[in-house]
Design an enzyme around this catalytic site. Structure first.
Site: not given
Ligand code: OXD
Ligand code: MN
Length: 589
Positions: A69, A197-199, A206, A226, A248, A250, A252, A277, A371, A402, A497, A499
């Site tokens: 992004r 790019y995806g994002g 997003k 988010h 992002s 971290c 999720k 997400d 990704r 983080r 796991g 966590n």
């Molecule tokens: C991000 C994603 O960048 O979910 O947060 O792709």
């Molecule tokens: Mn995200």
């Protein structure tokens, strides 16, 4: 082809502007998508992977300059700068329409214009919102078909109204100097040019589900966050849901589908993934907080994903998945990335499309932000509530970042407003999901810094109002930090796991089953209450990562004060009070 009045007016104007050779309406049927996959394989946009080992899977490579992004080229185009607020890049809408239409003009010449009608949330849900993305990229069509509910029925739902989010994506020359990701919240419009790019281009994600939806939610009374959503079933068979925000990359996705360690499984704990997400949250008719995942798939970071870190993700991506910017193992036509396993492929192609030998090359084979795009339904622990029209009730909200030091493994906020404060001071060391420096600490309130579509001061106020609305039905708010390190940079908490041990404490606190220790920043666990049976962690280490170092927190408050200055005049009074109270608890005058 399209009978809807407002939709066809818009499509016609785009057709004139973009000048495509063909126009194709995407109906979401597998026959049509299969035909597009075939075309994309023929023109090199996709590579079909080993059908026996990875059925229905494909590989795609983006341009080398287009791998994340681009926050510095992402704009909120509201009539005034104040509406976008101090944390967003702002541009005047008229100026931007002119610039963007200038860039996109004629750019579909020789190409096909694909029109994708899609729904965020199950189509029949009252909370569903509809969008139409126009694109010249088959990769975008196929990803959108995984990430959202692409369906002809969406057009029926839209009817003659203009109640849909307009998304225009034009690949153009993938020129980074002319790359713009622009949002026009008042017009429910998104325009993305010069990226693949995806994002930046899967506009349902997003751009719509966070930036535009957060703005819509401000006016309509919901919050677009988010956040992952997961359910934990305890040995008594009750399932409680947690919504958790992390910046992002971290973890999720890992947390949302965690596999409990054997001792927890034996006791009967189960984890269900509702989303990894994004969560749309609202106060339900029962007065509780409810959350629904608007997406239909996962767009997860590949490097580091393996059978140890995320076995459920590994099973999810074994079929019908699109991999982007990972390594192609030419020997068996499968994919590989750093952290998958130690079988470094020798006869391979790296993310840049160059021949690559994993045994001898010093360079990474997969891009760190490579990704997978995979259907949520593939996930072995997908929640039975995944398609619920209402979403799930939320018992706890978790914020996390983080941080090598300062923030303890887990703490509970003193009350809802204090929890909003905790969310507002979230900070994290930067990762690879956005372009820019890696490893620098940045504040990322509620993990929404790059995604809030309006003034963040106002957004904080929405959180305070949410607390008032929920009253004593408000979920408890917590903060976690899985990333504490020792002086040599070794992680001190096993994470993944394990966590669940922290989530279990969180849920017990929500049910008032256990006490906790009050500290200046909130409530922390008694060491005995974090179950460390069969865990390779010393008691001292656990005490250390659970502890609150007042001196570090005194320094932290100075940084928070500095950060809060940005919101002068727009910060809700409640949050300034929270900061003052924290300072006084830390005995700072
Ligand atoms: C991000 C994603 O960048 O979910 O947060 O792709
Ligand atoms: Mn995200």
């Amino acid at each position: 082809m399209i009978k809807n009045k407002q939709v066809s007016i818009w499509i016609e104007s785009l057709s004139k502007l973009l000048n495509p050779d063909n126009v194709v309406l995407i109906d979401g049927s597998n026959e049509q998508l299969e035909e597009l996959r075939r075309i994309a394989c023929n023109n090199g946009e996709l590579t079909k992977l080993n059908e026996d080992k990875l059925p229905g899977c494909y590989l795609h490579r983006t341009e080398i300059n287009d791998v994340a992004r681009v926050e510095d080229r992402t704009f909120i185009c509201t009539p005034t700068k104040e509406e976008a607020g101090p944390t967003n890049n702002w541009r005047d809408p008229e100026e931007m329409y002119e610039l963007l239409y200038g860039i996109a003009r004629g750019s579909y010449k020789g190409k096909t214009m694909y029109i994708i009608p899609y729904s965020m949330c199950p189509i029949e849900s009252d909370y569903a919102k509809f969008g139409i993305e126009v694109t010249d990229s088959i990769y975008v069509v196929l990803n959108m078909a995984i990430m959202t509910r692409v369906d002809k029925k969406v057009l029926e739902k839209i009817g003659d109204s203009d109640n849909f989010v307009k998304g225009l994506h034009a690949s153009c020359e993938i020129d980074q100097e002319k790359r713009y990701i622009c949002h026009f919240p008042q017009d429910k419009t998104i325009i993305s040019v010069n990226s693949g790019y995806g994002g930046n281009v899967l506009l349902g994600k997003k751009c719509f589900a966070l930036r535009i939806a957060s703005y819509l939610g401000k006016n309509e009374g919901f919050m677009a966050e988010h956040m992952l959503i997961l359910g934990i079933q305890n040995p008594e068979g009750e399932t409680k849901y947690i919504a958790a925000a992390f910046p992002s990359a971290c973890g999720k996705t890992n947390l949302s589908m965690l596999v409990p360690p054997p001792s927890y499984k034996e006791k009967g704990y189960k984890v269900f993934c509702v989303g990894d997400d994004i969560a749309w949250m609202r106060v339900g008719q029962d007065g509780q907080l409810w959350a629904i995942n608007p997406e239909n798939g996962f767009f997860g970071v590949a490097p580091g994903t393996n059978y140890k870190t995320n076995p459920n993700a590994m099973k999810t991506i074994m079929s019908d998945t699109i991999f982007t910017n990972v390594v192609l193992d030419k020997d068996d036509n499968t994919v590989w990335w750093e952290g998958l396993n130690d079988n470094y492929p020798e006869n391979a192609v790296n993310w840049k499309g160059e021949l690559w030998n994993g045994k001898t090359s010093k360079e990474k084979g997969a891009h760190p932000n490579s990704r997978f795009t995979a259907p949520a339904k593939n996930c072995p622990c997908i929640s039975p509530q995944f398609d619920s029209l209402y979403g799930v009730p939320i018992s706890a909200i978790v914020f996390g970042g983080r941080r090598a030091r300062v923030t303890p493994l887990v703490y509970q906020s003193r009350d809802f407003n204090n929890g909003v404060f905790v969310g507002s001071i979230m900070a994290s060391e930067t990762t690879v999901a956005a372009s820019g420096k890696v490893g620098v600490v940045r504040r990322d309130p509620m993990a929404m810094l790059p995604f809030c579509g309006y003034n963040m001061g106002e957004y904080f106020n929405k959180w305070i109002e949410l607390g008032k609305q929920l009253g004593d039905k408000a979920p408890k708010i917590f903060n976690v930090n899985w990333f504490r390190q020792d002086d040599n940079g070794n992680f001190l908490w096993p994470g993944f796991g394990e966590n669940i041990r922290v989530l279990d404490w969180i849920l017990k606190r929500c049910e008032n089953k256990i006490n906790a220790i009050e500290t200046p920043i909130g409530y922390i666990p008694y060491t005995k209450d974090i179950n460390s049976d069969d865990l390779d962690i010393k008691k001292d280490t656990l005490e250390y990562i659970l502890g609150v170092d007042k001196e570090l927190w005194r320094q932290e408050t100075l940084r928070i004060e500095e950060f809060y200055k940005m919101f002068k005049g727009i910060m809700p009074i409640e949050l300034n009070q929270e900061l003052e109270q924290l300072k006084s608890r830390l005995q700072i005058n």
